[in-house]
Design a protein around this motif. Structure first.
Motif, PDB file in Angstrom:
ATOM      1  N   ASP A  28       2.164   8.004  -5.953  1.00  0.00           N
ATOM      2  CA  ASP A  28       1.049   7.114  -6.293  1.00  0.00           C
ATOM      3  C   ASP A  28       1.484   6.216  -7.460  1.00  0.00           C
ATOM      4  O   ASP A  28       1.891   6.714  -8.510  1.00  0.00           O
ATOM      5  CB  ASP A  28      -0.194   7.936  -6.663  1.00  0.00           C
ATOM      6  CG  ASP A  28      -1.427   7.057  -6.722  1.00  0.00           C
ATOM      7  OD1 ASP A  28      -1.410   6.041  -7.447  1.00  0.00           O
ATOM      8  OD2 ASP A  28      -2.418   7.374  -6.047  1.00  0.00           O
ATOM      9  N   LEU A  29       1.386   4.918  -7.255  1.00  0.00           N
ATOM     10  CA  LEU A  29       1.874   3.984  -8.279  1.00  0.00           C
ATOM     11  C   LEU A  29       1.165   4.149  -9.619  1.00  0.00           C
ATOM     12  O   LEU A  29       1.740   3.882 -10.667  1.00  0.00           O
ATOM     13  CB  LEU A  29       1.752   2.540  -7.785  1.00  0.00           C
ATOM     14  CG  LEU A  29       2.742   1.630  -8.511  1.00  0.00           C
ATOM     15  CD1 LEU A  29       4.112   1.713  -7.889  1.00  0.00           C
ATOM     16  CD2 LEU A  29       2.254   0.204  -8.545  1.00  0.00           C
ATOM     17  N   ARG A  30      -0.087   4.617  -9.584  1.00  0.00           N
ATOM     18  CA  ARG A  30      -0.809   4.805 -10.848  1.00  0.00           C
ATOM     19  C   ARG A  30      -0.095   5.829 -11.728  1.00  0.00           C
ATOM     20  O   ARG A  30       0.039   5.640 -12.937  1.00  0.00           O
ATOM     21  CB  ARG A  30      -2.256   5.247 -10.580  1.00  0.00           C
ATOM     22  CG  ARG A  30      -3.110   4.109 -10.098  1.00  0.00           C
ATOM     23  CD  ARG A  30      -4.381   4.587  -9.476  1.00  0.00           C
ATOM     24  NE  ARG A  30      -4.121   5.161  -8.156  1.00  0.00           N
ATOM     25  CZ  ARG A  30      -5.005   5.262  -7.188  1.00  0.00           C
ATOM     26  NH1 ARG A  30      -6.233   4.868  -7.402  1.00  0.00           N
ATOM     27  NH2 ARG A  30      -4.698   5.776  -6.022  1.00  0.00           N
TER      28      ARG A  30
ATOM     29  N   ARG B  79      -9.693  -8.081 -13.413  1.00  0.00           N
ATOM     30  CA  ARG B  79      -9.918  -7.320 -12.177  1.00  0.00           C
ATOM     31  C   ARG B  79     -11.087  -7.940 -11.414  1.00  0.00           C
ATOM     32  O   ARG B  79     -12.054  -8.394 -12.014  1.00  0.00           O
ATOM     33  CB  ARG B  79     -10.231  -5.857 -12.502  1.00  0.00           C
ATOM     34  CG  ARG B  79      -9.060  -5.149 -13.134  1.00  0.00           C
ATOM     35  CD  ARG B  79      -9.357  -3.683 -13.313  1.00  0.00           C
ATOM     36  NE  ARG B  79      -9.463  -3.021 -12.014  1.00  0.00           N
ATOM     37  CZ  ARG B  79      -8.415  -2.574 -11.338  1.00  0.00           C
ATOM     38  NH1 ARG B  79      -7.211  -2.707 -11.816  1.00  0.00           N
ATOM     39  NH2 ARG B  79      -8.576  -1.968 -10.176  1.00  0.00           N
TER      40      ARG B  79
ATOM     41  N   GLU C 222       3.205   4.262 -13.028  1.00  0.00           N
ATOM     42  CA  GLU C 222       2.958   3.316 -14.140  1.00  0.00           C
ATOM     43  C   GLU C 222       2.640   4.071 -15.428  1.00  0.00           C
ATOM     44  O   GLU C 222       3.108   3.725 -16.508  1.00  0.00           O
ATOM     45  CB  GLU C 222       1.802   2.375 -13.794  1.00  0.00           C
ATOM     46  CG  GLU C 222       2.183   1.347 -12.751  1.00  0.00           C
ATOM     47  CD  GLU C 222       1.086   0.318 -12.502  1.00  0.00           C
ATOM     48  OE1 GLU C 222       0.011   0.395 -13.129  1.00  0.00           O
ATOM     49  OE2 GLU C 222       1.313  -0.570 -11.666  1.00  0.00           O
TER      50      GLU C 222
ATOM     51  N   ALA D 176      -3.476  -5.299  -0.489  1.00  0.00           N
ATOM     52  CA  ALA D 176      -3.486  -3.826  -0.305  1.00  0.00           C
ATOM     53  C   ALA D 176      -3.489  -3.108  -1.660  1.00  0.00           C
ATOM     54  O   ALA D 176      -3.429  -3.766  -2.702  1.00  0.00           O
ATOM     55  CB  ALA D 176      -2.350  -3.370   0.588  1.00  0.00           C
ATOM     56  N   GLY D 177      -3.568  -1.770  -1.620  1.00  0.00           N
ATOM     57  CA  GLY D 177      -3.817  -0.952  -2.817  1.00  0.00           C
ATOM     58  C   GLY D 177      -3.033  -1.377  -4.053  1.00  0.00           C
ATOM     59  O   GLY D 177      -3.618  -1.615  -5.115  1.00  0.00           O
ATOM     60  N   ILE D 178      -1.723  -1.509  -3.922  1.00  0.00           N
ATOM     61  CA  ILE D 178      -0.897  -1.869  -5.077  1.00  0.00           C
ATOM     62  C   ILE D 178      -1.010  -3.370  -5.361  1.00  0.00           C
ATOM     63  O   ILE D 178      -1.217  -3.786  -6.507  1.00  0.00           O
ATOM     64  CB  ILE D 178       0.577  -1.470  -4.823  1.00  0.00           C
ATOM     65  CG1 ILE D 178       0.688   0.055  -4.708  1.00  0.00           C
ATOM     66  CG2 ILE D 178       1.487  -2.012  -5.911  1.00  0.00           C
ATOM     67  CD1 ILE D 178       2.030   0.552  -4.195  1.00  0.00           C
TER      68      ILE D 178
ATOM     69  N   ASN E 173      -4.306  -4.149  -6.990  1.00  0.00           N
ATOM     70  CA  ASN E 173      -4.691  -3.457  -8.233  1.00  0.00           C
ATOM     71  C   ASN E 173      -3.646  -3.397  -9.330  1.00  0.00           C
ATOM     72  O   ASN E 173      -3.995  -3.179 -10.481  1.00  0.00           O
ATOM     73  CB  ASN E 173      -5.103  -2.019  -7.905  1.00  0.00           C
ATOM     74  CG  ASN E 173      -6.351  -1.980  -7.061  1.00  0.00           C
ATOM     75  OD1 ASN E 173      -7.390  -2.463  -7.487  1.00  0.00           O
ATOM     76  ND2 ASN E 173      -6.244  -1.459  -5.857  1.00  0.00           N
ATOM     77  N   SER E 174      -2.372  -3.536  -8.975  1.00  0.00           N
ATOM     78  CA  SER E 174      -1.362  -3.348 -10.014  1.00  0.00           C
ATOM     79  C   SER E 174      -0.945  -4.676 -10.629  1.00  0.00           C
ATOM     80  O   SER E 174      -0.112  -5.405 -10.087  1.00  0.00           O
ATOM     81  CB  SER E 174      -0.139  -2.630  -9.433  1.00  0.00           C
ATOM     82  OG  SER E 174       0.871  -2.607 -10.415  1.00  0.00           O
TER      83      SER E 174
ATOM     84  N   GLY F  39       0.873  -1.182   0.000  1.00  0.00           N
ATOM     85  CA  GLY F  39       0.000   0.000   0.000  1.00  0.00           C
ATOM     86  C   GLY F  39       0.902   1.220   0.000  1.00  0.00           C
ATOM     87  O   GLY F  39       1.938   1.221  -0.666  1.00  0.00           O
ATOM     88  N   ASN F  40       0.545   2.251   0.766  1.00  0.00           N
ATOM     89  CA  ASN F  40       1.503   3.349   0.934  1.00  0.00           C
ATOM     90  C   ASN F  40       2.701   2.852   1.723  1.00  0.00           C
ATOM     91  O   ASN F  40       3.837   3.139   1.404  1.00  0.00           O
ATOM     92  CB  ASN F  40       0.838   4.530   1.639  1.00  0.00           C
ATOM     93  CG  ASN F  40      -0.015   5.307   0.670  1.00  0.00           C
ATOM     94  OD1 ASN F  40       0.411   5.590  -0.452  1.00  0.00           O
ATOM     95  ND2 ASN F  40      -1.233   5.622   1.064  1.00  0.00           N
ATOM     96  N   GLY F  41       2.406   2.070   2.781  1.00  0.00           N
ATOM     97  CA  GLY F  41       3.457   1.334   3.472  1.00  0.00           C
ATOM     98  C   GLY F  41       3.485  -0.063   2.861  1.00  0.00           C
ATOM     99  O   GLY F  41       2.448  -0.577   2.434  1.00  0.00           O
TER     100      GLY F  41
END
Ligand code: ADP
Length: 394
Positions: free
Chosen positions: A279-281, A358, A284, A326-328, A331-332, A207-209
């Protein structure tokens, strides 16, 4: 039973009200940018979605705002604060004293306070959330779930640092481990999904962490974060693993103050420091346009994860599954692909088509012939806290 989960951070409060044991979410939301004139309050139920900007001076004002939304005659979900049976607070650092969900009393609050120097960004805010909740929800039972708790099983050989022994024995300097609620939740889901009796898992929370855990038979065996949530993987703004000589060089030779270095390693490093984006988005998207710094940062990030997968496979002498969460992680598909590329020696084979699909539920993204399962499992720290609180009361 209605259980309110409160995750009080340095400048935010995230909350979720769940009906247990059905795990139905009654409402959820957050207040972000506490302390600013433009704090953002969001609140969502089955019927209502509100996002507003207010001045919210401090955590007390934030929790009052949340309470008034919960109690609102039109949009609210409860009639009185007495309708909240229990509150589960997320607290980051429980030291080595607390490895289980704990009913809050004066001793617990003192311990959280005393551990604040070990988690200065988190524990004071967590304690503030507890004190405010005790005042506002004065009939509800209050519990605490520590991020460090799941890692209480890490053996001494993995958690002690190779520095004079008294610093471990007398001063509590050791690796504690974080994101424990998330690693516990997703690893239990994986064991259930794969129907494993014995298991060797690697859980990757991005995630962020970001952190990674070796989990053998449901127990944390080793973990990438250490004394504080700063070691290990490349994160949004934190460097992760770094040679400590760099810190001395920056202070002794380059003229940085120790506070500057702390700020730089925690808030200006990681993906932000490498690329200018955290933000990884964005990273990318820039990489796809040929931005070389972003391409290298993505490769560095995946490379570090790969190294830990190798190390953790070695210490467990095997591997059944890796879990992305987590977020990344959820989703990534690009990050998952970079991590799983060229891992055939470990019998890790990603199915690219499945990786690109997804979904918001648990999914398996390995090929049929992959001996190691690759799972994407949405984390749910709030549900895990609610389950632990419910089990303790029930
Ligand atoms: P936190 O640690 O704050 O709980 P999250 O788990 O919500 O963080 O993860 C946040 C990060 O997830 C964002 O910074 C972003 O980089 C990443 N992220 C979210 N959605 C996507 C996506 N579709 N593609 C790539 N990265 C994503």
């Amino acid at each position: 039973m209605n259980i309110l989960i409160i995750n009080s951070g340095s400048s935010s409060i995230k909350y979720q009200l769940l009906e247990m044991p059905s795990a139905k979410i009654i409402c959820l939301g957050s207040i972000e940018r506490i302390g600013s004139k433009e704090a953002i309050s969001s609140y969502k139920t089955d019927h209502v979605k509100i996002e507003k900007i207010y001045e919210i001076k401090d955590h007390k004002a934030g929790l009052k705002r949340i309470t008034s939304l919960l109690l609102d005659s039109e949009k609210g979900v409860i009639k009185s604060t007495d309708d909240i049976d229990a509150i589960g607070h997320r607290v980051v650092h429980g030291g080595s004293s607390y490895t289980k969900t704990t009913l809050i009393n004066e001793e617990v609050k003192n311990k959280i306070k005393n551990l604040s120097p070990l988690a200065p960004l988190h524990n004071p805010a967590n304690l503030e959330g507890i004190l405010m909740a005790e005042e506002i929800f004065d009939t509800s039972k209050q519990f605490v779930v520590f991020d460090t708790a799941f890692h209480g099983t890490i053996p001494v050989k993995a958690k002690q640092y190779a520095i004079p022994g008294e610093l471990y024995k007398e001063k509590g300097i050791q690796a504690y481990g974080f994101h424990g609620t998330s690693h516990k939740y997703v690893s239990e889901k994986a064991i259930e999904y794969l129907k494993l009796k014995k298991s060797k898992l690697i859980s990757i929370h991005l995630g962020n962490g970001c952190s990674i855990t070796a989990i053998k038979d449901g127990k944390s065996l080793d973990h990438s974060m250490g004394f504080a949530p700063s070691n290990g993987l490349v994160m949004g703004t934190r460097s992760g693993d770094i040679d400590h000589s760099i810190i001395f060089y920056m202070v002794d030779t380059l003229g940085y103050s120790i506070d500057d270095v702390k700020e730089l390693l925690n808030k200006q490093s990681g993906m932000l420091g490498l690329t200018g984006y955290n933000d990884l988005r964005d990273i990318e998207s820039e990489a796809s346009k040929g931005n070389n710094e972003c391409i290298i940062a993505l490769e560095m990030n995946a490379y570090r994860i790969k190294k830990y997968i190798g190390a953790y496979t070695a210490i467990m002498n095997g591997l059944d599954a890796i879990i992305f969460t987590a977020g990344i992680g959820e989703n990534s598909s690009l990050m998952r692909q970079l991590v799983c590329k060229d891992m055939n020696y470990f019998n890790i084979h990603l199915d690219d088509a499945k990786n690109d699909l997804r979904s918001s539920t648990i999914r398996e993204i390995n090929t049929e012939n992959s001996k190691v399962n690759i799972l994407v499992i949405p984390t749910n720290e709030e549900l895990e806290i609610a389950k632990q609180v419910y089990n303790l009361i029930a």
